[in-house]
Design a protein around this motif. Structure first.
Motif, PDB file in Angstrom:
ATOM      1  N   SER A  85     131.957 -19.733  52.530  1.00  0.00           N
ATOM      2  CA  SER A  85     132.987 -18.825  52.021  1.00  0.00           C
ATOM      3  C   SER A  85     133.132 -17.619  52.936  1.00  0.00           C
ATOM      4  N   ARG A  86     134.361 -17.287  53.290  1.00  0.00           N
ATOM      5  CA  ARG A  86     134.614 -16.113  54.122  1.00  0.00           C
ATOM      6  C   ARG A  86     134.201 -14.841  53.386  1.00  0.00           C
ATOM      7  N   HIS A  87     134.478 -14.784  52.093  1.00  0.00           N
ATOM      8  CA  HIS A  87     134.093 -13.614  51.294  1.00  0.00           C
ATOM      9  C   HIS A  87     132.576 -13.449  51.279  1.00  0.00           C
ATOM     10  N   ALA A  88     131.832 -14.565  51.134  1.00  0.00           N
ATOM     11  CA  ALA A  88     130.367 -14.493  51.115  1.00  0.00           C
ATOM     12  C   ALA A  88     129.836 -13.974  52.441  1.00  0.00           C
ATOM     13  N   ARG A  89     130.450 -14.391  53.540  1.00  0.00           N
ATOM     14  CA  ARG A  89     130.002 -13.908  54.850  1.00  0.00           C
ATOM     15  C   ARG A  89     130.280 -12.417  54.996  1.00  0.00           C
ATOM     16  N   GLN A  90     131.434 -11.966  54.544  1.00  0.00           N
ATOM     17  CA  GLN A  90     131.751 -10.542  54.607  1.00  0.00           C
ATOM     18  C   GLN A  90     130.770  -9.730  53.765  1.00  0.00           C
ATOM     19  N   LEU A  91     130.415 -10.258  52.596  1.00  0.00           N
ATOM     20  CA  LEU A  91     129.483  -9.568  51.710  1.00  0.00           C
ATOM     21  C   LEU A  91     128.106  -9.460  52.363  1.00  0.00           C
ATOM     22  N   TRP A  92     127.659 -10.545  52.985  1.00  0.00           N
ATOM     23  CA  TRP A  92     126.361 -10.528  53.671  1.00  0.00           C
ATOM     24  C   TRP A  92     126.377  -9.536  54.837  1.00  0.00           C
ATOM     25  N   PHE A  93     127.435  -9.577  55.634  1.00  0.00           N
ATOM     26  CA  PHE A  93     127.521  -8.682  56.782  1.00  0.00           C
ATOM     27  C   PHE A  93     127.557  -7.222  56.334  1.00  0.00           C
ATOM     28  N   SER A  94     128.220  -6.930  55.224  1.00  0.00           N
ATOM     29  CA  SER A  94     128.289  -5.553  54.738  1.00  0.00           C
ATOM     30  C   SER A  94     126.951  -5.081  54.198  1.00  0.00           C
ATOM     31  N   ASN A  95     126.029  -6.023  53.937  1.00  0.00           N
ATOM     32  CA  ASN A  95     124.688  -5.696  53.457  1.00  0.00           C
ATOM     33  C   ASN A  95     123.622  -5.876  54.536  1.00  0.00           C
ATOM     34  N   GLY A  96     124.040  -5.871  55.785  1.00  0.00           N
ATOM     35  CA  GLY A  96     123.084  -5.891  56.890  1.00  0.00           C
ATOM     36  C   GLY A  96     122.992  -7.185  57.654  1.00  0.00           C
ATOM     37  N   GLY A  97     123.786  -8.196  57.296  1.00  0.00           N
ATOM     38  CA  GLY A  97     123.683  -9.501  57.944  1.00  0.00           C
ATOM     39  C   GLY A  97     124.431  -9.629  59.257  1.00  0.00           C
ATOM     40  N   CYS A  98     125.018  -8.531  59.734  1.00  0.00           N
ATOM     41  CA  CYS A  98     125.819  -8.617  60.972  1.00  0.00           C
ATOM     42  C   CYS A  98     124.986  -8.936  62.203  1.00  0.00           C
ATOM     43  N   TRP A  99     123.662  -8.848  62.114  1.00  0.00           N
ATOM     44  CA  TRP A  99     122.799  -9.227  63.243  1.00  0.00           C
ATOM     45  C   TRP A  99     123.026 -10.677  63.649  1.00  0.00           C
ATOM     46  N   TYR A 100     123.432 -11.507  62.681  1.00  0.00           N
ATOM     47  CA  TYR A 100     123.624 -12.941  62.957  1.00  0.00           C
ATOM     48  C   TYR A 100     124.689 -13.146  64.037  1.00  0.00           C
ATOM     49  N   GLU A 101     125.751 -12.367  64.005  1.00  0.00           N
ATOM     50  CA  GLU A 101     126.831 -12.508  64.983  1.00  0.00           C
ATOM     51  C   GLU A 101     126.395 -12.121  66.387  1.00  0.00           C
ATOM     52  N   GLN A 102     125.314 -11.357  66.485  1.00  0.00           N
ATOM     53  CA  GLN A 102     124.840 -10.898  67.791  1.00  0.00           C
ATOM     54  C   GLN A 102     123.879 -11.875  68.452  1.00  0.00           C
ATOM     55  N   LEU A 103     123.531 -12.943  67.747  1.00  0.00           N
ATOM     56  CA  LEU A 103     122.617 -13.946  68.287  1.00  0.00           C
ATOM     57  C   LEU A 103     123.336 -14.878  69.247  1.00  0.00           C
ATOM     58  N   ALA A 104     122.577 -15.441  70.160  1.00  0.00           N
ATOM     59  CA  ALA A 104     123.106 -16.519  71.005  1.00  0.00           C
ATOM     60  C   ALA A 104     123.360 -17.748  70.138  1.00  0.00           C
ATOM     61  N   GLU A 105     124.196 -18.639  70.640  1.00  0.00           N
ATOM     62  CA  GLU A 105     124.561 -19.825  69.851  1.00  0.00           C
ATOM     63  C   GLU A 105     123.334 -20.648  69.464  1.00  0.00           C
ATOM     64  N   ILE A 106     122.380 -20.796  70.362  1.00  0.00           N
ATOM     65  CA  ILE A 106     121.190 -21.588  70.061  1.00  0.00           C
ATOM     66  C   ILE A 106     120.339 -20.911  68.975  1.00  0.00           C
ATOM     67  N   GLU A 107     120.368 -19.578  68.959  1.00  0.00           N
ATOM     68  CA  GLU A 107     119.619 -18.847  67.925  1.00  0.00           C
ATOM     69  C   GLU A 107     120.316 -18.950  66.573  1.00  0.00           C
ATOM     70  N   GLN A 108     121.645 -18.918  66.583  1.00  0.00           N
ATOM     71  CA  GLN A 108     122.376 -19.118  65.336  1.00  0.00           C
ATOM     72  C   GLN A 108     122.087 -20.500  64.757  1.00  0.00           C
ATOM     73  N   ALA A 109     121.988 -21.490  65.640  1.00  0.00           N
ATOM     74  CA  ALA A 109     121.661 -22.843  65.183  1.00  0.00           C
ATOM     75  C   ALA A 109     120.256 -22.874  64.567  1.00  0.00           C
ATOM     76  N   GLU A 110     119.341 -22.092  65.119  1.00  0.00           N
ATOM     77  CA  GLU A 110     117.991 -22.030  64.561  1.00  0.00           C
ATOM     78  C   GLU A 110     118.000 -21.400  63.171  1.00  0.00           C
ATOM     79  N   VAL A 111     118.801 -20.357  62.992  1.00  0.00           N
ATOM     80  CA  VAL A 111     118.916 -19.730  61.673  1.00  0.00           C
ATOM     81  C   VAL A 111     119.492 -20.721  60.666  1.00  0.00           C
TER      82      VAL A 111
END
Length: 263
Positions: A85-111
């Motif tokens: 859900s786009r809304h769920a991602r926005q909610l997570w990012f607004s609560n500190g989850g924006c670090w995920y977007e700063q990861l390399a693609e291989i690290e995002q796959a690990e998450v």
């Protein structure tokens, strides 16, 4: 929904980590953490968001000596990454989850892999039997019920009430009420008999530990047999690592049959 753990060494219960991996390493070194001697580190959830080393904190889930229950930030991550859900991602990012977007693609796959293999299977509560035979309950925010067995039965049901699950992750009312009560001469909260059983006593368990609400350097804080451990680590306060057996030994007022406030 509910997990059990028997610990033969020290039971170290950790407040909300929120990405502060280096501080955790420092605390473990200071405590001479010894997994080979049966020591176990158990988290109250909220391993990530707001701190600097979020992926390193998630990788702890692969360690045999590390255990965690689910926090509201794990739930936000799961809804954002597995729910789509786009809304769920926005909610997570607004609560500190924006670090995920700063990861390399291989690290995002690990998450994503950790979400699928580990995080989505984290329990909402845990019951620990410690080396000294104490029974310790863990929930992230609040145990909801005033008897531990009621929570156990709820989580063992084929379809636990979603409202109860949400309260386990988010509820703060009990803690807020306890912290607003006037204190007696020995820092004991002035509770009526009715309030006592409604607020600070969970029957059928020796100690209940929670996180979720940052206490800005006051943790561990509690009353009766309830203890909150989120010290506000990502705001610069020391991470709480509680040796549960040692705490109960030196704080007999926190046993299941006595009431006292401490902090």
């Amino acid at each position: 929904m509910l997990s059990y753990l028997h610990v033969t060494g020290r039971t170290l219960i950790m407040g909300d980590l929120h990405g502060c991996y280096q501080q955790l390493l420092t605390r473990l070194s200071r405590l001479d953490f010894a997994p080979e001697q049966g020591d176990r580190l158990i988290a109250l959830g909220d391993l990530t968001d707001r701190g600097a080393d979020n992926l390193a904190c998630l990788r702890l889930l692969r360690q045999p000596w590390f255990h965690s229950i689910r926090g509201n930030h794990e739930q936000l991550m799961l809804l954002a990454l597995l729910g789509g859900s786009r809304h769920a991602r926005q909610l997570w990012f607004s609560n500190g989850g924006c670090w995920y977007e700063q990861l390399a693609e291989i690290e995002q796959a690990e998450v994503m892999a950790l979400c699928q293999e580990r995080i989505q299977h984290l329990s909402y509560a845990m019951e620990i039997t410690s080396r000294d035979r104490h029974r310790i309950g863990l929930v992230h925010a609040d145990p909801v019920f005033n008897q531990w067995q009621q929570l156990v039965e709820c989580l063992r049901a084929p379809s636990p009430d979603p409202a109860i699950l949400e309260q386990l992750l988010w509820q703060r009312e009990r803690l807020n009420q306890l912290r607003q009560l006037p204190r007696g001469p020995h820092h004991t909260p002035c509770l009526s008999k009715t309030d006592h059983f409604d607020l600070d006593r969970i029957a059928g368990i020796d100690l209940v530990c929670m996180g979720h609400t940052p206490l800005s350097g006051e943790a561990p804080w509690g009353t009766g047999n309830m203890l909150w451990l989120d010290n506000g680590t990502c705001a610069g306060f020391e991470l709480v690592l509680l040796d549960a057996d040692d705490w109960l030994k030196h704080h007999p007022q926190s046993s299941a049959t006595n009431t006292h406030a401490y902090g």
